[in-house]
Design an enzyme around this catalytic site. Structure first.
Site, PDB file in Angstrom:
ATOM      1  CG  HIS A  17      -1.934  -1.017   1.312  1.00 43.63           C
ATOM      2  ND1 HIS A  17      -2.049  -1.853   2.395  1.00 43.63           N
ATOM      3  CD2 HIS A  17      -2.908  -1.384   0.458  1.00 43.63           C
ATOM      4  CE1 HIS A  17      -3.060  -2.676   2.206  1.00 43.63           C
ATOM      5  NE2 HIS A  17      -3.599  -2.426   1.029  1.00 43.63           N
ATOM      6  CE  LYS A  41     -12.667  -6.908   2.867  1.00 45.70           C
ATOM      7  NZ  LYS A  41     -11.422  -6.293   2.373  1.00 45.70           N
ATOM      8  NE  ARG A  90      -2.884  -8.070  -3.888  1.00 41.17           N
ATOM      9  CZ  ARG A  90      -3.669  -8.581  -2.972  1.00 41.17           C
ATOM     10  NH1 ARG A  90      -3.227  -8.762  -1.764  1.00 41.17           N
ATOM     11  NH2 ARG A  90      -4.904  -8.929  -3.232  1.00 41.17           N
ATOM     12  CB  SER A 128      -4.637  -6.537   4.551  1.00 39.96           C
ATOM     13  OG  SER A 128      -4.179  -5.283   4.112  1.00 39.96           O
TER      14      SER A 128
END
Length: 166
Positions: A17, A41, A90, A128
């Site tokens: 990040h 989440k 990514r 993460s």
């Protein structure tokens, strides 16, 4: 003034990040990182804690603003006088997901543009959720997250394990 918004849950912020923030911030006068409250989440850190982690981890970026929001991204972008969303990628799997989100955002508000940035190769494997899993099993996360974040993750995991053993 060129303003961009980079939304995400950032639970926790990783060096991937930070890589995106550093490079993208150079393209704009103001770069806003918006910590998004995602009701789907269960985060390791509260929104306030994530904002703190981001602020400490980005002190070296002069034109960055760390904020938080809930609700629709297009409304948040407009409230901040922006028409640009920056999303980090990514892998191809990230692109498919982010591409769908960008198309939906474009359908909702045709003036908002989404810019995709690839993370540097050295961080392409970082996520993460991967960091949390690694830390949970006492894996070494040094160099994968900012030092301050590493300390806070270890403290949180330790606290959670103590609570479970009660």
């Amino acid at each position: 003034m060129r303003i961009a918004v980079c939304p995400g849950s950032f639970d926790p912020v990783t060096n991937g990040h930070i890589d995106i923030f550093e490079r993208a911030s150079g393209m704009f006068d103001l770069f806003i990182v918006g910590v998004f409250h995602n009701p789907n989440k269960k985060p390791l850190f509260t929104m306030e804690e994530r904002v703190d982690l981001l602020k400490k981890s980005t002190e070296h970026i002069k034109n960055i603003k760390i904020d938080c929001f809930s609700g629709l991204l297009n409304e948040y972008v407009r409230e901040n006088d922006s028409k640009i969303v920056v999303r980090g990628l990514r892998a191809i799997s990230d692109f498919e997901y982010e591409f769908q989100r960008a198309l939906l955002l474009k359908k909702i508000d045709s003036e908002i543009e989404t810019i995709f940035m690839m993370t540097s190769n050295e961080y392409s494997f970082l996520s993460s959720s991967g960091i949390k899993e690694l830390a949970n099993f006492n894996g070494n996360i040094k160099g994968l997250v900012p030092e301050y974040v590493e300390i806070k993750i270890k403290q949180r995991i330790s606290d959670l394990k103590k609570q479970m053993n009660r």
